[in-house]
Scaffold this active site. Structure first.
Site, PDB file in Angstrom:
ATOM      1  N   HIS A  77       0.884  -1.178   0.000  1.00  0.00           N
ATOM      2  CA  HIS A  77       0.000   0.000   0.000  1.00  0.00           C
ATOM      3  C   HIS A  77       0.917   1.221   0.000  1.00  0.00           C
ATOM      4  O   HIS A  77       1.581   1.473   1.017  1.00  0.00           O
ATOM      5  CB  HIS A  77      -0.870   0.027   1.255  1.00  0.00           C
ATOM      6  CG  HIS A  77      -1.735  -1.184   1.450  1.00  0.00           C
ATOM      7  ND1 HIS A  77      -3.070  -1.222   1.120  1.00  0.00           N
ATOM      8  CD2 HIS A  77      -1.460  -2.411   1.959  1.00  0.00           C
ATOM      9  CE1 HIS A  77      -3.580  -2.410   1.424  1.00  0.00           C
ATOM     10  NE2 HIS A  77      -2.610  -3.151   1.936  1.00  0.00           N
ATOM     11  N   PHE A  78       0.962   1.956  -1.123  1.00  0.00           N
ATOM     12  CA  PHE A  78       1.884   3.099  -1.206  1.00  0.00           C
ATOM     13  C   PHE A  78       1.188   4.456  -1.058  1.00  0.00           C
ATOM     14  O   PHE A  78       1.805   5.498  -1.206  1.00  0.00           O
ATOM     15  CB  PHE A  78       2.717   3.031  -2.487  1.00  0.00           C
ATOM     16  CG  PHE A  78       3.872   2.041  -2.413  1.00  0.00           C
ATOM     17  CD1 PHE A  78       4.327   1.543  -1.202  1.00  0.00           C
ATOM     18  CD2 PHE A  78       4.522   1.621  -3.564  1.00  0.00           C
ATOM     19  CE1 PHE A  78       5.400   0.651  -1.133  1.00  0.00           C
ATOM     20  CE2 PHE A  78       5.591   0.736  -3.510  1.00  0.00           C
ATOM     21  CZ  PHE A  78       6.035   0.235  -2.296  1.00  0.00           C
ATOM     22  N   ARG A  79      -0.137   4.467  -0.822  1.00  0.00           N
ATOM     23  CA  ARG A  79      -0.848   5.663  -0.309  1.00  0.00           C
ATOM     24  C   ARG A  79      -0.954   6.845  -1.255  1.00  0.00           C
ATOM     25  O   ARG A  79      -1.394   7.911  -0.821  1.00  0.00           O
ATOM     26  CB  ARG A  79      -0.192   6.147   0.994  1.00  0.00           C
ATOM     27  CG  ARG A  79       0.055   5.091   2.057  1.00  0.00           C
ATOM     28  CD  ARG A  79      -1.193   4.380   2.469  1.00  0.00           C
ATOM     29  NE  ARG A  79      -1.008   3.589   3.694  1.00  0.00           N
ATOM     30  CZ  ARG A  79      -1.834   2.630   4.063  1.00  0.00           C
ATOM     31  NH1 ARG A  79      -2.885   2.326   3.326  1.00  0.00           N
ATOM     32  NH2 ARG A  79      -1.633   1.959   5.170  1.00  0.00           N
ATOM     33  N   ASN A 109      -6.671   0.884  -2.065  1.00  0.00           N
ATOM     34  CA  ASN A 109      -7.360   1.655  -1.024  1.00  0.00           C
ATOM     35  C   ASN A 109      -6.671   2.991  -0.755  1.00  0.00           C
ATOM     36  O   ASN A 109      -6.347   3.345   0.377  1.00  0.00           O
ATOM     37  CB  ASN A 109      -7.529   0.846   0.272  1.00  0.00           C
ATOM     38  CG  ASN A 109      -6.221   0.364   0.850  1.00  0.00           C
ATOM     39  OD1 ASN A 109      -5.226   0.235   0.147  1.00  0.00           O
ATOM     40  ND2 ASN A 109      -6.207   0.094   2.141  1.00  0.00           N
ATOM     41  N   HIS A 194      -9.059  -9.902   0.378  1.00  0.00           N
ATOM     42  CA  HIS A 194      -8.828  -9.769   1.817  1.00  0.00           C
ATOM     43  C   HIS A 194     -10.046 -10.410   2.477  1.00  0.00           C
ATOM     44  O   HIS A 194     -11.152  -9.870   2.416  1.00  0.00           O
ATOM     45  CB  HIS A 194      -8.719  -8.283   2.188  1.00  0.00           C
ATOM     46  CG  HIS A 194      -8.560  -8.020   3.650  1.00  0.00           C
ATOM     47  ND1 HIS A 194      -7.541  -7.253   4.173  1.00  0.00           N
ATOM     48  CD2 HIS A 194      -9.283  -8.422   4.725  1.00  0.00           C
ATOM     49  CE1 HIS A 194      -7.650  -7.191   5.490  1.00  0.00           C
ATOM     50  NE2 HIS A 194      -8.707  -7.891   5.848  1.00  0.00           N
ATOM     51  N   ASP A 319       2.499  -6.904   2.559  1.00  0.00           N
ATOM     52  CA  ASP A 319       1.386  -6.090   3.073  1.00  0.00           C
ATOM     53  C   ASP A 319       1.918  -4.810   3.709  1.00  0.00           C
ATOM     54  O   ASP A 319       1.446  -4.378   4.764  1.00  0.00           O
ATOM     55  CB  ASP A 319       0.509  -6.875   4.060  1.00  0.00           C
ATOM     56  CG  ASP A 319      -0.816  -6.154   4.324  1.00  0.00           C
ATOM     57  OD1 ASP A 319      -1.130  -5.201   3.596  1.00  0.00           O
ATOM     58  OD2 ASP A 319      -1.529  -6.552   5.264  1.00  0.00           O
ATOM     59  N   HIS A 323       1.484   3.771   8.333  1.00  0.00           N
ATOM     60  CA  HIS A 323       0.764   4.859   8.997  1.00  0.00           C
ATOM     61  C   HIS A 323       1.805   5.582   9.844  1.00  0.00           C
ATOM     62  O   HIS A 323       2.791   4.961  10.282  1.00  0.00           O
ATOM     63  CB  HIS A 323      -0.335   4.315   9.906  1.00  0.00           C
ATOM     64  CG  HIS A 323      -1.370   3.501   9.186  1.00  0.00           C
ATOM     65  ND1 HIS A 323      -2.357   4.057   8.406  1.00  0.00           N
ATOM     66  CD2 HIS A 323      -1.560   2.160   9.107  1.00  0.00           C
ATOM     67  CE1 HIS A 323      -3.126   3.106   7.900  1.00  0.00           C
ATOM     68  NE2 HIS A 323      -2.647   1.932   8.292  1.00  0.00           N
TER      69      HIS A 323
HETATM   70  O1  DOR Z   1      -3.551  -3.896   8.413  1.00  0.00           O
HETATM   71  C1  DOR Z   1      -3.907  -3.574   7.298  1.00  0.00           C
HETATM   72  N1  DOR Z   1      -3.674  -2.348   6.812  1.00  0.00           N
HETATM   73  N2  DOR Z   1      -4.560  -4.458   6.555  1.00  0.00           N
HETATM   74  C2  DOR Z   1      -5.152  -4.108   5.380  1.00  0.00           C
HETATM   75  O2  DOR Z   1      -5.744  -4.935   4.756  1.00  0.00           O
HETATM   76  C3  DOR Z   1      -5.106  -2.712   4.917  1.00  0.00           C
HETATM   77  C4  DOR Z   1      -3.908  -2.058   5.441  1.00  0.00           C
HETATM   78  C5  DOR Z   1      -3.879  -0.578   5.180  1.00  0.00           C
HETATM   79  O3  DOR Z   1      -4.131  -0.169   4.059  1.00  0.00           O
HETATM   80  O4  DOR Z   1      -3.551   0.166   6.098  1.00  0.00           O
END
Ligand code: DOR
Length: 468
Positions: A77-79, A109, A194, A319, A323
């Protein structure tokens, strides 16, 4: 003859390489071989005893190192866009290559979510000239785009369709049976999921809302939540005749179930689930250890290792889900789930190899050959002539201590801060370019979109006007 074949043959005839990797222990489909690797025009052009008989522009002296096919992390997830205070494509991919990863599949996401062609194109535009490694982007499957997924999954740079059955981070969710059926019916590539049961998660959330205790994270999102969703989606996929990929499998029970469905379903687990367990991880790290699906007790971790040995697990994805420390410090359960991982995937797994938990050959199957096989990646995942010259060169004896300072992620932390590792990535080569040499970044970002066997022929023909 195609122009790329012309370059391949010309390099072989002239015995001239852009890059020669000399004297390393190379993991090929035959096993570990002490051979040289010649790369030209982005591809591997020759293997064997090449020292002295080939000329070259650049050399890597690799004696004492193992040369692995470039590692592909099929879950990050590179945001970008929308949440770039946590991560962006430049920092995320910089961490990837420093950690020996040559290609990534990025998750949908973000803000906005990746749901249509324009969202995908925006990510491809953002990656161009800023991505240090090769990349592909998932498109999210949901009620709003279900009928268009068959066309969307074939777009250049699309890794496939990703579905969140349980809400995790962001607004992407598809938990109703009729929506899942619609999604599964539209498209034919392997669909990533997921699997946590949303209804059960909602029902049980009060448990942690009352206690506010992160040590209960895996009791809230319990084994049953994961198992129910996994069983449901595997059955729905069978009904639709669709191939499925279950992401970050975390329980012994799911592994037992998935072992019976290997003909259609592929399985991922993560270095986090293989390396940390409850309650110790929550005691040590608090909400830094909070992720979905959760880190669980030791007997689940043992079952994941068994599933690796039994061939139930096809790939290891990090994964990577950054954050900021400030966000993670919010009182649980307002603290977001997820932790960094793309940069530590290779070191951690090499350490596990050194500890005798799996062989290097098996690791290559899980992190290079496996992703290429199950997602149909064109020209990656193996060290053979004709394939992209993507190489992860590692020193199995090097000892390092992982530290937050080393982490390139904008979030600036890792759950492994202070952990001593044996086995470390030293050089990273992508399509013949030395992107990391002696653990230092080189040059400028030159990542490209990863090509897929199922779609690249369609894309090429469509460009020539032969296909709709
Ligand atoms: O812990 C998680 N964080 N699981 C996920 O499926 C999404 C991810 C996130 O995008 O922060």
């Amino acid at each position: 003859m195609t122009s790329e074949n012309h370059a391949f043959i010309a390099a072989r005839q002239a015995r001239h390489a852009d890059l020669l990797v000399l004297g390393g222990m190379v993991i090929t489909p035959n096993g570990a071989e002490r051979i040289d690797v010649a790369c030209a025009d982005g591809r591997i052009v020759a293997l064997g005893d090449l020292r002295g008989s080939w000329s070259t522009k650049t050399t890597i002296e690799a004696s004492g190192l193992h040369v692995l096919p470039g590692v592909i992390d099929s879950q990050v997830h590179f945001r970008e866009p929308g949440l770039m205070h946590k991560e962006d494509l430049e920092s995320g991919t910089r961490g990837a290559v420093l950690g020996g990863v040559t290609g990534v599949f990025e998750m949908p996401n973000t803000q906005p979510l990746t749901l249509c062609e324009a969202d995908l194109q925006a990510k491809l535009d953002a990656a161009h000239g800023r991505s240090w490694c090769d990349y592909a982007f998932y498109i999210g499957g949901s009620a709003v785009n279900a009928e268009r997924l068959g066309a969307l999954e074939n777009l250049l740079g699309c890794a496939g369709i990703k579905v969140f059955m349980g809400s995790s981070f962001g607004d992407l969710l598809a938990d109703e049976e009729d929506v899942l059926r619609r999604i599964l019916r539209h498209g034919r590539r392997r669909m990533a999921v997921h699997a946590e049961d949303e209804a059960r998660l909602r029902e049980r959330k009060k448990l942690v809302e009352v206690s506010g205790d992160v040590r209960e994270h895996h009791h809230w999102r319990d084994v049953e939540s994961a198992l129910l969703a996994t069983q449901r989606i595997v059955c729905l996929a069978a009904e639709a005749g669709r191939r499925l990929h279950v992401l970050h499998v975390s329980t012994a029970e799911e592994m037992g179930f998935l072992a019976q469905h290997k003909h259609r379903v592929t399985v991922e687990t993560t270095p986090h689930h293989l390396s940390m367990h409850a309650p110790d991880c929550y005691e040590r790290l608090g909400s830094l250890a909070q992720m979905n699906p959760p880190l669980r007790e030791k007997h689940h971790q043992d079952a994941l290792w068994h599933a690796i040995r039994d061939g139930v697990v096809d790939v290891i994805g990090s994964d990577h889900a950054p954050h900021t420390l400030e966000e993670k410090a919010k009182p649980y359960p307002q603290s977001p789930s997820g932790m960094t991982g793309v940069q530590t995937l290779v070191p951690l797994m090499l350490d596990h190899v050194n500890a005798g938990r799996l062989s290097l050959q098996r690791l290559v199957d899980l992190t290079s050959t496996g992703p290429a096989r199950i997602f149909g990646i064109e020209g990656k995942g193996r060290i053979v002539p004709g394939f992209d010259a993507d190489l992860t060169l590692v020193d199995m004896a090097a000892q390092r201590t992982i530290s937050n300072d080393w982490i390139a992620s904008r979030s600036g932390w890792t759950p492994y801060d202070g952990v001593r590792i044996t086995g470390w990535p030293i050089h990273t080569v992508i399509r013949g370019q030395v992107v990391v040499r002696d653990e230092q970044l080189q040059g400028v970002p030159q990542g490209q979109a990863i090509r897929f066997l199922e779609t690249s022929a369609d894309i090429a023909s469509a460009k020539q006007g032969a296909l709709p």
